[in-house]
Motif scaffolding. Structure first.
Motif, short mmCIF file in Angstrom:
data_model
loop_
_atom_site.label_atom_id
_atom_site.label_comp_id
_atom_site.label_asym_id
_atom_site.label_seq_id
_atom_site.Cartn_x
_atom_site.Cartn_y
_atom_site.Cartn_z
N VAL A 1 -0.57 -5.79 16.87
CA VAL A 1 -1.27 -4.50 16.83
C VAL A 1 -2.76 -4.81 16.72
CG1 VAL A 1 -1.60 -2.32 15.61
CG2 VAL A 1 0.68 -3.31 15.77
N GLY A 2 -3.50 -4.48 17.77
CA GLY A 2 -4.93 -4.74 17.76
C GLY A 2 -5.28 -6.21 17.60
N GLY A 3 -4.45 -7.09 18.13
CA GLY A 3 -4.71 -8.53 18.06
C GLY A 3 -4.16 -9.21 16.83
N GLY A 4 -3.70 -8.43 15.85
CA GLY A 4 -3.10 -9.02 14.65
C GLY A 4 -1.59 -8.78 14.63
N ARG A 5 -0.85 -9.71 14.04
CA ARG A 5 0.60 -9.58 14.02
C ARG A 5 1.05 -8.93 12.72
NH1 ARG A 5 4.05 -11.17 17.51
NH2 ARG A 5 2.62 -12.66 18.50
N LEU A 6 1.86 -7.88 12.85
CA LEU A 6 2.39 -7.19 11.68
C LEU A 6 3.46 -8.05 11.00
CD1 LEU A 6 2.96 -3.44 12.67
CD2 LEU A 6 1.08 -4.42 11.38
N THR A 7 3.39 -8.09 9.69
CA THR A 7 4.44 -8.77 8.92
C THR A 7 5.35 -7.78 8.21
OG1 THR A 7 2.98 -8.97 6.99
CG2 THR A 7 2.98 -10.79 8.58
N GLY A 8 4.97 -6.51 8.26
CA GLY A 8 5.79 -5.50 7.60
C GLY A 8 5.23 -4.11 7.80
N PHE A 9 5.89 -3.15 7.19
CA PHE A 9 5.51 -1.74 7.28
C PHE A 9 5.48 -1.15 5.87
CE2 PHE A 9 7.58 -2.81 11.24
CZ PHE A 9 6.86 -2.14 12.22
N THR A 10 4.66 -0.15 5.67
CA THR A 10 4.65 0.59 4.42
C THR A 10 4.99 2.05 4.70
OG1 THR A 10 2.26 1.00 4.56
CG2 THR A 10 2.99 -0.93 3.30
N GLY A 11 5.60 2.70 3.73
CA GLY A 11 6.00 4.08 3.93
C GLY A 11 6.05 4.86 2.65
N ARG A 12 6.39 6.14 2.78
CA ARG A 12 6.50 7.05 1.65
C ARG A 12 7.85 7.75 1.71
NH1 ARG A 12 3.90 7.04 -2.59
NH2 ARG A 12 3.93 9.31 -2.76
N TRP A 13 8.31 8.25 0.55
CA TRP A 13 9.56 9.01 0.50
C TRP A 13 9.44 10.16 -0.49
CZ3 TRP A 13 12.09 9.54 -4.14
CH2 TRP A 13 11.82 8.60 -5.14
N ALA A 14 10.32 11.15 -0.31
CA ALA A 14 10.39 12.27 -1.24
C ALA A 14 11.80 12.86 -1.18
CB ALA A 14 9.36 13.34 -0.89
N VAL A 15 12.20 13.47 -2.28
CA VAL A 15 13.47 14.19 -2.35
C VAL A 15 13.14 15.65 -2.65
CG1 VAL A 15 15.66 14.46 -3.58
CG2 VAL A 15 14.75 12.16 -3.13
N ARG A 16 13.60 16.55 -1.78
CA ARG A 16 13.32 17.97 -1.93
C ARG A 16 14.50 18.78 -1.35
NH1 ARG A 16 9.61 15.67 -3.92
NH2 ARG A 16 7.35 15.99 -3.69
N GLN A 17 14.86 19.85 -2.01
CA GLN A 17 15.77 20.85 -1.45
C GLN A 17 17.06 20.26 -0.89
OE1 GLN A 17 13.53 23.47 1.26
NE2 GLN A 17 11.65 22.76 0.28
N GLY A 18 17.61 19.28 -1.61
CA GLY A 18 18.86 18.68 -1.17
C GLY A 18 18.72 17.68 -0.03
N LEU A 19 17.48 17.34 0.31
CA LEU A 19 17.21 16.39 1.38
C LEU A 19 16.36 15.24 0.86
CD1 LEU A 19 16.06 18.89 4.14
CD2 LEU A 19 18.28 17.74 4.07
N LEU A 20 16.45 14.11 1.52
CA LEU A 20 15.46 13.07 1.29
C LEU A 20 14.79 12.76 2.64
CD1 LEU A 20 16.71 10.11 2.39
CD2 LEU A 20 18.06 10.35 0.32
N VAL A 21 13.50 12.54 2.57
CA VAL A 21 12.72 12.27 3.79
C VAL A 21 11.89 11.02 3.58
CG1 VAL A 21 12.63 14.66 4.61
CG2 VAL A 21 10.90 13.88 2.98
N THR A 22 11.72 10.28 4.67
CA THR A 22 10.91 9.07 4.63
C THR A 22 9.96 9.06 5.83
OG1 THR A 22 12.61 7.82 5.85
CG2 THR A 22 12.65 7.69 3.44
N ALA A 23 8.86 8.36 5.69
CA ALA A 23 7.89 8.29 6.77
C ALA A 23 7.16 6.96 6.72
CB ALA A 23 6.88 9.44 6.69
#
Length: 226
Positions: free
Chosen positions: A198-220
């Motif tokens: 990505v842009g000349g550099g190699r990714l070694t991992g990803f970061t993300g966020r999560w939440a639990v709301r209204q009987g659901l869980l969501v991640t991004a």
């Protein structure tokens, strides 16, 4: 709900409730894809694309078809990146301009335990050890389902950058809760295979966020430009 997990350049649109049954129109090209689909699948397909088109309009891009490409991943209009997700009672799409982010992925799941037989197939031993500790400290969160969702978001961010499959066991995901918050947090996914450039550099991992709301869980997951 999903928008709180995403940075400002991303536009997200959600739909709560059952999938539309013919109320969200499809383009002819999309109709052709759904020609043999059962009613439930057609409704999910139409509703999540309605979310995507409303997100396009928020970005000032004319609404247009979103056709599945290779491996079923959506093909976005030139200049846009995005991700879609749906589960019973919830549909969402998140889009951004390609100049603002390199990639993104979102996922939503019912906040229920992951079937016991599925867990060993999608997790590493070290991940299962961490899940046990998290479950002891915060038993009100279904951590095993949350880990599954995080890996889904990681894959959705990975695929547009590589065009390749990423196995569930090729990323080691470490979840954590926000200090003082019981129903939100973040995660880090360390890649166990060579990452994309990505842009000349190699990714070694990803970061993300999560939440639990209204009987659901969501991640991004979002991947910024270097």
């Amino acid at each position: 709900m999903i928008e709180e997990l995403l940075p400002a350049p991303v536009v997200a649109v959600e739909a709560h409730g059952e999938a539309s049954d013919g109320h969200a129109p499809l383009y002819p090209e999309e109709e052709a894809v759904m020609a043999r689909a059962v009613a439930k699948r057609r409704g999910q397909f139409a509703t999540v694309r309605d979310c995507a088109r409303r997100a396009m309009e928020k970005l000032g891009v004319p609404a247009q078809p979103v056709l599945p490409g290779r491996s079923g991943a959506p093909r976005w209009p030139d200049g846009l990146i995005g991700s879609m997700t749906h589960c019973d009672g919830y549909h969402a799409a998140a889009l951004a301009r390609a100049t603002d982010l390199a990639s993104l992925g979102i996922d939503a799941e019912p906040h229920e335990p992951l079937p016991e037989e599925v867990l060993p197939a999608v997790t590493l031993p070290a991940e299962r050890d961490r899940l046990d500790l998290l479950a002891q400290r915060m038993p009100h969160v279904h951590w095993n389902r949350l880990l599954f969702s995080a890996k889904e978001s990681v894959y959705k961010a990975w695929f547009p950058l590589t065009g390749a499959w990423l196995d569930f066991k090729e990323a080691d995901v470490d979840l954590h809760a926000d200090p003082g918050a019981a129903l939100s947090g973040g995660f880090r996914a360390e890649l166990l295979v060579e990452g994309p450039l990505v842009g000349g550099g190699r990714l070694t991992g990803f970061t993300g966020r999560w939440a639990v709301r209204q009987g659901l869980l969501v991640t991004a997951v979002t991947v910024p430009h270097p």
